[in-house]
Design a protein around this motif. Structure first.
Motif, short mmCIF file in Angstrom:
data_model
loop_
_atom_site.label_atom_id
_atom_site.label_comp_id
_atom_site.label_asym_id
_atom_site.label_seq_id
_atom_site.Cartn_x
_atom_site.Cartn_y
_atom_site.Cartn_z
N VAL A 58 7.43 28.62 -32.06
CA VAL A 58 8.87 28.41 -32.23
C VAL A 58 9.16 27.17 -33.06
N PHE A 73 -0.06 28.84 -20.25
CA PHE A 73 -0.30 29.36 -21.60
C PHE A 73 -0.13 28.29 -22.68
N GLY A 83 -7.35 35.44 -31.27
CA GLY A 83 -6.30 34.45 -31.04
C GLY A 83 -5.77 34.45 -29.62
N ASN A 84 -4.98 33.40 -29.32
CA ASN A 84 -4.28 33.27 -28.03
C ASN A 84 -5.18 33.41 -26.81
N ALA A 104 2.13 31.88 -33.79
CA ALA A 104 1.92 33.12 -33.05
C ALA A 104 0.60 33.77 -33.44
N ARG A 105 0.08 34.55 -32.52
CA ARG A 105 -1.17 35.26 -32.79
C ARG A 105 -0.93 36.37 -33.80
N ASN A 106 -1.85 36.50 -34.72
CA ASN A 106 -1.77 37.56 -35.73
C ASN A 106 -2.87 38.58 -35.46
N VAL A 107 -2.49 39.83 -35.27
CA VAL A 107 -3.49 40.86 -34.97
C VAL A 107 -3.78 41.75 -36.18
N ASP A 108 -3.31 41.32 -37.37
CA ASP A 108 -3.52 42.14 -38.57
C ASP A 108 -4.99 42.44 -38.81
N LEU A 110 -7.48 42.61 -36.70
CA LEU A 110 -7.98 43.58 -35.74
C LEU A 110 -7.48 44.97 -36.09
N GLU A 111 -6.22 45.04 -36.54
CA GLU A 111 -5.62 46.33 -36.86
C GLU A 111 -6.34 46.95 -38.07
N GLN A 115 -10.32 47.97 -34.62
CA GLN A 115 -10.94 47.65 -33.32
C GLN A 115 -10.09 48.14 -32.16
#
Lengths: 115, 364
Positions: A58, A73, A83-84, A104-108, A110-111, A115
């Motif tokens: 934020v 957290f 991440g996270n 923020a966590r980026n899951v790109d 992994l996508e 996975q």
């Protein structure tokens, strides 16, 4: 009441004959660090003088461990590319690659790898 | 009475009109849908069987822009309101057909407030929302749908009231209300207060309080469970009716409905179905960790529509009950509050929401 987790583990390990006090090597943002088997990653980072584990999504403010029991957290880090991760709930492992959690966590990734 | 979003929104309108407002509220342990809700400002599914509700909702979505602007100007708080258009994603053709039928019936009604919507097939949804999964069959889209941050809205409304000189009194649950010649006398364990004009916006508490002034609000709790994930980089710029990404990055998954009395607990049965459907809609959600689940109690009337009513003799008292306090915050703040201040009567459109409708025997 309070004693190092590693001591408790090594005591129980004495009975099972598994591992004893053992030094583990890991990195944080590329810096080489050492910790003890049985300690959490959060404690290991603190013991190496790391106070800021992440920057908030934020405001970008720096944050470090607060509760050390899985609730707040605030100790989130990137562990071996994921991440996270809550550092306080993650046992230190040999050759862990740990990084600051920036925002923020980026899951790109992994996508993309499916996975 | 009632310091949640509904009470505070109406109080906003009253204070803005120059009324002297005292807002009585319960304490921290009150059932507070204002803190637990999903925070949509949602038009496309509202009032499909009651046209005035559709019109009232559309008016609110329009007036939300003014509310958000005033709150930012006066309190410095951006309540993260946006109206990018919203989707109802369907995971089967049956779900698409059911939506479509309802919408068609609605738009065939005479004199309804038409609103724009589109029915989209999988390919068109995929074009607009590239992250959807293969199991999404289609969607309903309306450009009028949006969302906001309910916690910031709550804080901002209360800050506004403080700035305007309104008095907020927490831990002031009311035990009894006496009607007097020129007003009402409200009593509780904290003492008593007199007022010339009374507005009940006490959520589920209205069921108990409204009869004290000769009104009724037969509302019951409807439990909704919610999931929030860790914060992640923005990928979902539009709200879905069951999934939205907050301005701060967390993914909210919601929309369950259960009749479970006053039990605001969660259960893995409902939560796992919600999570499974969400992952079918957006497969990338499977990578994310859930950080919290909770439940909150909607304020539900027998037919699901809001209740607005007023006394027709003696001093003026009003009752307002709804389960869409966020959606209706715009119209409550900008239109309803000032109307209650200036005319001491409900706006004409709200006559359709009298609880007398529950006494009409069903026919057909």
């Amino acid at each position: 009441m309070f004693r190092p987790i590693s001591k408790r583990l090594s005591q129980s390990d004495d009975q099972s004959g598994a591992r004893g006090d053992q030094t583990l090597e890991f990195t944080f943002d590329g810096r080489r660090m050492f910790g003890r088997a049985g300690d959490s990653l959060a404690v290991s980072l603190l013991a190496n003088g790391v106070e800021a584990f992440r920057e908030t999504p934020v405001s970008g403010a720096k944050r470090g461990p607060y509760c050390l029991m899985g609730v707040c957290f605030d100790c989130l880090v990137v562990v071996d590319g994921v991440g996270n991760r809550q550092a306080c709930l993650t046992p230190l492992q040999q050759n862990m690659v740990v990084e600051t959690q920036h925002g923020a966590r980026n899951v790109d990734s992994l996508e993309k790898t499916g996975q | 009475m009632g310091g949640g979003i509904v009470g505070a929104s109406i109080a906003f309108g009253l204070a803005r009109s120059g009324e002297r407002v005292v807002l009585l509220d319960e304490g921290d342990i009150a059932f507070r849908a204002s803190r637990g809700n999903f925070a949509l400002v949602w038009v496309q599914s509202k009032g499909l069987a009651l046209p005035p509700y559709a019109a009232w909702t559309q008016q609110s979505a329009a007036e939300w822009h003014e509310l958000a602007r005033i709150l930012l100007d006066e309190t410095g708080i951006d309540v993260a309101h946006s109206q990018p258009g919203g989707f109802t994603l369907c995971l089967s053709q049956k779900e698409v057909d059911a939506r479509l039928n309802k919408l068609k019936q609605f738009h065939n009604l005479p004199g309804v407030a038409q609103f724009p919507y589109e029915i989209l097939d999988h390919d068109e949804v995929k074009r607009r929302l590239p992250d959807i999964g293969n199991k999404v069959v289609g969607a309903v889209y309306s450009p009028l749908d949006g969302h906001a941050n309910p916690l910031l809205l709550m804080r901002s409304l209360h800050n506004y009231l403080t700035i305007k000189g309104a008095e907020y009194r927490p831990a002031h649950a009311v035990d009894s209300i006496q009607t007097e010649a020129d007003g009402f006398r409200l009593k509780g364990s904290w003492g008593e207060i007199r007022t010339a004009k009374l507005i009940l916006a006490a959520g589920l508490g209205n069921a108990r309080l409204a009869p004290m002034v000769g009104l009724e609000a037969p509302v019951k709790p409807s439990r909704g469970q919610l999931i929030v994930t860790e914060k992640t980089t923005p990928f979902l710029h539009n709200p879905m009716v069951t999934i939205r990404q907050t301005n701060e990055g967390g993914i909210l998954i919601g929309d369950s409905k259960e009749e479970a009395g006053f039990e605001n607990v969660t259960g893995t049965g409902v939560l796992s179905v919600m999570a499974d459907r969400a992952m079918q809609m957006f497969p990338r959600l499977r990578h994310l960790n859930v950080v919290r689940t909770w439940s909150a109690l909607r304020v539900m009337s027998p037919d699901g529509f809001p209740i607005y009513d007023q006394t027709n003799s003696g001093p003026p008292a009003f009752v307002t009950s709804c389960h869409s306090g966020i959606t209706l915050a715009g119209v409550h703040a900008i239109t309803l509050g000032p109307a209650l201040s200036q005319t001491s009567r409900l706006p004409e459109i709200l006559t359709a929401f009298t609880p007398k409708r529950f006494h009409v025997p069903a026919h057909q």
